[in-house]
Design an enzyme around this catalytic site. Sequence first.
Site, PDB file in Angstrom:
ATOM      1  N   GLU A 440      -1.940   1.221   1.037  1.00 57.22           N
ATOM      2  CA  GLU A 440      -1.263   2.481   0.668  1.00 57.22           C
ATOM      3  C   GLU A 440      -1.707   3.647   1.550  1.00 57.22           C
ATOM      4  O   GLU A 440      -1.785   4.784   1.094  1.00 57.22           O
ATOM      5  CB  GLU A 440      -1.522   2.835  -0.801  1.00 57.22           C
ATOM      6  CG  GLU A 440      -0.596   2.165  -1.766  1.00 57.22           C
ATOM      7  CD  GLU A 440       0.847   2.209  -1.294  1.00 57.22           C
ATOM      8  OE1 GLU A 440       1.469   1.158  -1.331  1.00 57.22           O
ATOM      9  OE2 GLU A 440       1.331   3.268  -0.863  1.00 57.22           O
TER      10      GLU A 440
HETATM   11  C1  FAD Z   1      -4.561  -7.156   0.298  1.00 56.93           C
HETATM   12  C2  FAD Z   1      -3.528  -6.312   0.964  1.00 56.93           C
HETATM   13  C3  FAD Z   1      -2.370  -5.984   0.279  1.00 56.93           C
HETATM   14  C4  FAD Z   1      -1.366  -5.234   0.915  1.00 56.93           C
HETATM   15  N1  FAD Z   1      -0.167  -5.007   0.282  1.00 56.93           N
HETATM   16  C5  FAD Z   1       0.875  -4.487   0.992  1.00 56.93           C
HETATM   17  C6  FAD Z   1       2.197  -4.447   0.451  1.00 56.93           C
HETATM   18  O1  FAD Z   1       2.433  -4.844  -0.694  1.00 56.93           O
HETATM   19  N2  FAD Z   1       3.201  -3.968   1.229  1.00 56.93           N
HETATM   20  C7  FAD Z   1       2.990  -3.538   2.494  1.00 56.93           C
HETATM   21  O2  FAD Z   1       3.930  -3.143   3.161  1.00 56.93           O
HETATM   22  N3  FAD Z   1       1.743  -3.547   3.038  1.00 56.93           N
HETATM   23  C8  FAD Z   1       0.689  -4.016   2.327  1.00 56.93           C
HETATM   24  N4  FAD Z   1      -0.564  -4.062   2.883  1.00 56.93           N
HETATM   25  C9  FAD Z   1      -0.779  -3.514   4.206  1.00 56.93           C
HETATM   26  C10 FAD Z   1      -1.563  -2.217   4.195  1.00 56.93           C
HETATM   27  O3  FAD Z   1      -0.816  -1.199   3.596  1.00 56.93           O
HETATM   28  C11 FAD Z   1      -1.985  -1.917   5.639  1.00 56.93           C
HETATM   29  O4  FAD Z   1      -2.973  -2.864   5.977  1.00 56.93           O
HETATM   30  C12 FAD Z   1      -2.481  -0.499   5.802  1.00 56.93           C
HETATM   31  O5  FAD Z   1      -1.423   0.408   5.692  1.00 56.93           O
HETATM   32  C13 FAD Z   1      -3.175  -0.272   7.146  1.00 56.93           C
HETATM   33  O6  FAD Z   1      -2.413  -0.758   8.210  1.00 56.93           O
HETATM   34  P1  FAD Z   1      -3.083  -1.740   9.269  1.00 56.93           P
HETATM   35  O7  FAD Z   1      -3.796  -2.800   8.529  1.00 56.93           O
HETATM   36  O8  FAD Z   1      -2.050  -2.152  10.231  1.00 56.93           O
HETATM   37  O9  FAD Z   1      -4.179  -0.856  10.004  1.00 56.93           O
HETATM   38  P2  FAD Z   1      -3.926   0.087  11.286  1.00 56.93           P
HETATM   39  O10 FAD Z   1      -2.771   0.963  11.041  1.00 56.93           O
HETATM   40  O11 FAD Z   1      -3.914  -0.744  12.505  1.00 56.93           O
HETATM   41  O12 FAD Z   1      -5.248   0.970  11.260  1.00 56.93           O
HETATM   42  C14 FAD Z   1      -6.535   0.472  11.710  1.00 56.93           C
HETATM   43  C15 FAD Z   1      -7.559   1.598  11.621  1.00 56.93           C
HETATM   44  O13 FAD Z   1      -7.162   2.669  12.487  1.00 56.93           O
HETATM   45  C16 FAD Z   1      -7.118   3.895  11.743  1.00 56.93           C
HETATM   46  N5  FAD Z   1      -6.039   4.723  12.265  1.00 56.93           N
HETATM   47  C17 FAD Z   1      -4.801   4.348  12.649  1.00 56.93           C
HETATM   48  N6  FAD Z   1      -4.108   5.406  13.074  1.00 56.93           N
HETATM   49  C18 FAD Z   1      -4.911   6.474  12.952  1.00 56.93           C
HETATM   50  C19 FAD Z   1      -4.764   7.863  13.228  1.00 56.93           C
HETATM   51  N7  FAD Z   1      -3.629   8.375  13.697  1.00 56.93           N
HETATM   52  N8  FAD Z   1      -5.821   8.667  12.979  1.00 56.93           N
HETATM   53  C20 FAD Z   1      -6.969   8.183  12.469  1.00 56.93           C
HETATM   54  N9  FAD Z   1      -7.160   6.888  12.197  1.00 56.93           N
HETATM   55  C21 FAD Z   1      -6.145   6.047  12.432  1.00 56.93           C
HETATM   56  C22 FAD Z   1      -6.893   3.483  10.299  1.00 56.93           C
HETATM   57  O14 FAD Z   1      -7.368   4.472   9.407  1.00 56.93           O
HETATM   58  C23 FAD Z   1      -7.707   2.200  10.236  1.00 56.93           C
HETATM   59  O15 FAD Z   1      -9.045   2.516   9.988  1.00 56.93           O
HETATM   60  C24 FAD Z   1      -1.588  -4.769   2.236  1.00 56.93           C
HETATM   61  C25 FAD Z   1      -2.779  -5.081   2.907  1.00 56.93           C
HETATM   62  C26 FAD Z   1      -3.721  -5.862   2.296  1.00 56.93           C
HETATM   63  C27 FAD Z   1      -4.946  -6.243   3.077  1.00 56.93           C
END
Ligand code: FAD
Length: 599
Positions: A440
């Site tokens: 989220e």
């Molecule tokens: C158990 C689980 C359940 C989930 N359920 C759902 C679901 O139901 N539906 C759905 O759509 N998704 C779901 N997700 C996905 C989840 O919402 C994403 O993992 C989350 O939004 C982060 O995206 P990412 O993992 O690609 O990390 P990334 O976006 O790649 O981020 C990696 C790191 O970089 C940082 N970062 C990135 N951009 C910036 C910036 N501009 N400034 C500062 N820091 C930054 C982030 O804070 C993080 O620390 C789920 C994930 C898990 C693990």
Amino acid sequence: MQNYKAPQRDTLFVTNELLGFEEHYQRLGFEDATDDLVRAIYAEAAKFAENILAPINAVGDDEGCTFNDGEVTTPTGFKEAYRQYVEGGWPSMSHPVEFGGQGLPYSLSTSMAEWFSGANHSWAMYPGLSQGCMETLKAHGTPEQKKVYLEKLVEGSWTGTMCLTEPHCGSDLGMLKCKAEPAEDGTYKLTGTKIFISAGEHDMSDNIVHIVLARLPDAPAGTKGISLFIVPKYNVDADGNITDRNTVKCGSIEHKMGIKGSATCVMNFDAANAILIGEPNRGLNCMFVFMNMARIGTGVEGLSATEAAFQGALTYAQDRTQFRSMSGVKNPDGPADPIIVHPDVRRMLLTQKALREGNRALSIYCMQLVDVSQHAADAQEKQMAEAKLALLTPIVKAFLTETAQETTSYGMQVYGGHGYIKEWGMEQLARDTRICTMYEGTTGIQAIDLLARKIMGSNGELLKVFTGEIKEYCASIRDKQQFGHWSNAVESHVDEWLQMTQDIGLSAANNPEELGAAAVDYLMYAGYVTVGYFWLKMAVVAQQKLDEGTTEVDFYNAKLQTAKFYFDRMLTRTRSLVSAISSGSENLMQMDAEHFFQG
Ligand SMILES: Cc1cc2nc3c(=O)[nH]c(=O)nc-3n(C[C@H](O)[C@H](O)[C@H](O)COP(=O)(O)OP(=O)(O)OC[C@H]3O[C@@H](n4cnc5c(N)ncnc54)[C@H](O)[C@@H]3O)c2cc1C
């Protein structure tokens, strides 16, 4: 393992005594939501959390979900608990009567959702995601879409998901690639892969309604080219009858650190039948309705873990004996004193307690704002509630989940080595709640939302609205001299908050990195000050009850003592945050990316 107890008394303190919910519900036209009815619903919800969900929490962790050729089987007891949840009418509670709902306020169902999640985080994910799907349909669905999909979701026979994330994009949804091609009959064929989809596939409901973000063929690049679609697992006819299987299939489920009973699915869409919701290319705007509520919901998940960790740690600390108290024997009949006599154990317990109660007050206040923003008759009142909600949503999401990392870690620490052992349930809480700072929108993303989008984006107006409320309250209790010290502390923090915001704005005008460098510390600062405001208010209410001669002297005295702990030992954490914020961005940005690793 500690038996989970739904915190009914403390929730009622916040709703009725702190926030005046009895009057709030009547004023918004929820005549049925009388105090008697609310208490009766709370009592049933507590039973459901304690007797149905809590007993299958560890089972869910042990068994996890199993995957076999596109089908997901949930852990023992999950399906049966969901059946009872539907029979109890819980899914429909705060949805409009016209769609088969009970027409009760959002705050009522969401304040209890804390207990369901506290009893069993994994299980609570399934109905939680469905709520998001329903909110989106309610806000943006056509009458036909509502008739076909919403009624079944409200009834609970179908569940929903939210499909945003793709392998190469999570936070930055502007990069998403899933495609929706128009079909001749006005529907679409949706193709692509979504990952990490909670409740994407399972065995608890007759159909699963996926809300999916995808691009139309001629869509502009970035976030302005995203549209929103309904993709059902089983196709349905115009009357909502299931026809045949749609071409969306679960490819696998993730093996992960916690919430093992919650299926986290890879979903493959292969020219799946899809229906557009809302305007083309306005998908992300539509999604914001759901996202704000989901963010409050995720903050509440953090709170629920804090509550459960506190309950476990407190019981253990009263029972476990080690050493004698430094100030003299407290348990002369035993070989040693219970560890709750030791100041450091009290430090951990009081940190949990202060956050459990302060964070609950903040989250339920936000739920009250949601009620007002949805149902107030007065446009200006609505607007004020929306402004405060916009500001507080990222704080609730990030502060309640970040502090849950500390409180669940203390849950283990109070147990000593036993906290690390599975049988006590403390390590499961820490593992389960770890995800809350990530999904989220991560803490980093919430912090940018707060500082850059909400505060700087409104030229500080949103901040002024909320800090105005705090200042007004402090002025209103000037005559209560025993609270002068705490009230001054809150007011001076508000002045500092406003000044610091201006300073960051000025330095960001020269160097945009200053915003990102300050953001997370700034959000945590905002969280401590906001919770400080609620602790001040709770202390005033508690003193008033004591002055009126309440019979619950221990309850209200504990509030005052916890407030003292919060002001002396927790609000003061803002000092190190201010210091980090004012150090600026250079200490973060000076090192070249390729020089981070030096052997
Ligand atoms: C158990 C689980 C359940 C989930 N359920 C759902 C679901 O139901 N539906 C759905 O759509 N998704 C779901 N997700 C996905 C989840 O919402 C994403 O993992 C989350 O939004 C982060 O995206 P990412 O993992 O690609 O990390 P990334 O976006 O790649 O981020 C990696 C790191 O970089 C940082 N970062 C990135 N951009 C910036 C910036 N501009 N400034 C500062 N820091 C930054 C982030 O804070 C993080 O620390 C789920 C994930 C898990 C693990």
